[in-house]
Motif scaffolding. Structure first.
Motif, short mmCIF file in Angstrom:
data_model
loop_
_atom_site.label_atom_id
_atom_site.label_comp_id
_atom_site.label_asym_id
_atom_site.label_seq_id
_atom_site.Cartn_x
_atom_site.Cartn_y
_atom_site.Cartn_z
N LEU A 60 0.85 -1.17 0.00
CA LEU A 60 0.00 0.00 0.00
C LEU A 60 0.89 1.23 0.00
N HIS A 61 0.61 2.17 -0.91
CA HIS A 61 1.40 3.40 -1.02
C HIS A 61 0.44 4.55 -1.26
N ASP A 62 0.28 5.40 -0.25
CA ASP A 62 -0.69 6.48 -0.31
C ASP A 62 -2.06 5.90 -0.66
N ASN A 63 -2.67 6.34 -1.74
CA ASN A 63 -3.98 5.83 -2.15
C ASN A 63 -3.86 4.77 -3.24
N MET A 64 -2.73 4.11 -3.29
CA MET A 64 -2.53 3.08 -4.31
C MET A 64 -2.20 1.75 -3.67
N LEU A 65 -2.75 0.71 -4.26
CA LEU A 65 -2.42 -0.65 -3.87
C LEU A 65 -1.65 -1.26 -5.03
N VAL A 66 -0.43 -1.70 -4.76
CA VAL A 66 0.41 -2.33 -5.77
C VAL A 66 0.36 -3.82 -5.49
N ALA A 67 0.00 -4.60 -6.51
CA ALA A 67 -0.24 -6.04 -6.30
C ALA A 67 0.33 -6.87 -7.43
N THR A 68 0.68 -8.09 -7.09
CA THR A 68 1.04 -9.07 -8.10
C THR A 68 0.45 -10.41 -7.67
N HIS A 69 0.05 -11.16 -8.63
CA HIS A 69 -0.46 -12.49 -8.33
C HIS A 69 0.30 -13.48 -9.20
N ARG A 70 -0.10 -14.71 -9.22
CA ARG A 70 0.62 -15.77 -9.91
C ARG A 70 0.82 -15.44 -11.38
N GLY A 71 1.64 -14.45 -11.65
CA GLY A 71 1.88 -14.05 -13.02
C GLY A 71 3.11 -13.18 -13.12
N LYS A 72 3.23 -12.51 -14.25
CA LYS A 72 4.40 -11.73 -14.56
C LYS A 72 4.13 -10.23 -14.59
N LYS A 73 2.94 -9.80 -14.13
CA LYS A 73 2.57 -8.39 -14.16
C LYS A 73 2.38 -7.83 -12.76
N ILE A 74 2.64 -6.54 -12.64
CA ILE A 74 2.31 -5.78 -11.44
C ILE A 74 1.13 -4.91 -11.80
N ARG A 75 0.14 -4.88 -10.95
CA ARG A 75 -1.03 -4.04 -11.18
C ARG A 75 -1.12 -3.01 -10.06
N VAL A 76 -1.43 -1.78 -10.44
CA VAL A 76 -1.56 -0.68 -9.48
C VAL A 76 -3.00 -0.20 -9.49
N PHE A 77 -3.64 -0.21 -8.30
CA PHE A 77 -5.04 0.15 -8.15
C PHE A 77 -5.17 1.42 -7.32
N ASP A 78 -6.19 2.21 -7.62
CA ASP A 78 -6.58 3.35 -6.80
C ASP A 78 -7.49 2.81 -5.69
N THR A 79 -7.09 2.98 -4.43
CA THR A 79 -7.87 2.41 -3.33
C THR A 79 -9.18 3.16 -3.10
N ARG A 80 -9.29 4.37 -3.61
CA ARG A 80 -10.54 5.13 -3.45
C ARG A 80 -11.63 4.62 -4.40
N SER A 81 -11.23 4.28 -5.61
CA SER A 81 -12.22 3.86 -6.62
C SER A 81 -12.20 2.36 -6.89
N SER A 82 -11.19 1.66 -6.39
CA SER A 82 -10.99 0.22 -6.65
C SER A 82 -10.69 -0.07 -8.11
N GLN A 83 -10.33 0.94 -8.86
CA GLN A 83 -10.03 0.76 -10.29
C GLN A 83 -8.53 0.59 -10.51
N ARG A 84 -8.21 -0.23 -11.51
CA ARG A 84 -6.81 -0.38 -11.89
C ARG A 84 -6.36 0.90 -12.58
#
Length: 181
Positions: A16-40
């Motif tokens: 978690l970084h400010d209003n962003m959630l940085v995540a990775t799952h069983r793959g090769k990509k990092i996804r960054v989400f806005d925690t206020r809107s839940s949108q990537r």
């Protein structure tokens, strides 16, 4: 917060970084989400194998992978899209090489990045220099996999079946000591 994006597999790492959630799952990509809107907001890709770990500090996102590399992105998060600074590789990330096996753990602290791998190698990189790949600050070898890393202002801690610390003031291998066994 509920992220409504479909993905397959287990989430490997979250930061978690400010209003962003940085995540990775069983793959090769990092996804960054806005925690206020839940949108990537955006995705980062470049690893050729599974990403085990991520960390975020300031404008840096770092990832460690089963491909034995660390990738470092420099991102400005305003206005909710990445502005990727010039990479000498042209693929929007710096690739830090040196680990002989899977990179399992990362920690960022100011202008320093530490990465630990399955084989027990621990690299401490000076990411303020233009080409960190050629000038890491130090390589240390543990007796077993480096599963987790943490910093404070003067010390680096590693965890496996024991917790060890490295004092940056002295910086020598002898500065490691067993804290828990």
């Amino acid at each position: 917060l509920t992220i409504k994006e479909q993905h397959h597999g287990v989430v490997n790492a979250l930061k978690l970084h400010d209003n962003m959630l940085v995540a990775t799952h069983r793959g090769k990509k990092i996804r960054v989400f806005d925690t206020r809107s839940s949108q990537r907001i955006f995705s980062l890709s470049g690893h050729s194998r599974l990403i085990h770990s991520i960390d975020v500090c300031g404008t840096y996102i770092a990832s460690g992978s089963k491909d034995a590399t660390v990738r470092l992105w420099v991102c400005s998060f305003l206005p909710l899209s990445p502005y990727l600074l010039g990479s000498p590789l042209g693929d929007n990330s710096l690739i830090l090489k040196g680990h002989p096996s899977s990179v399992r753990s990362l920690a960022l602290n100011d202008f320093t990045l530490a990465s630990g791998s399955k084989d027990g190698s621990l690299f401490v990189w000076d990411i303020a220099c233009p080409y960190p790949d050629s000038s890491h600050m130090g390589k240390f070898v543990e007796s077993e996999a480096v599963n987790t890393i943490a910093f404070d202002q003067t010390r680096l801690f590693t965890g496996s079946s024991v917790v060890r610390s490295l004092d940056f003031v002295h910086g020598a291998r002898s500065a490691f000591s067993c804290l828990i066994s």
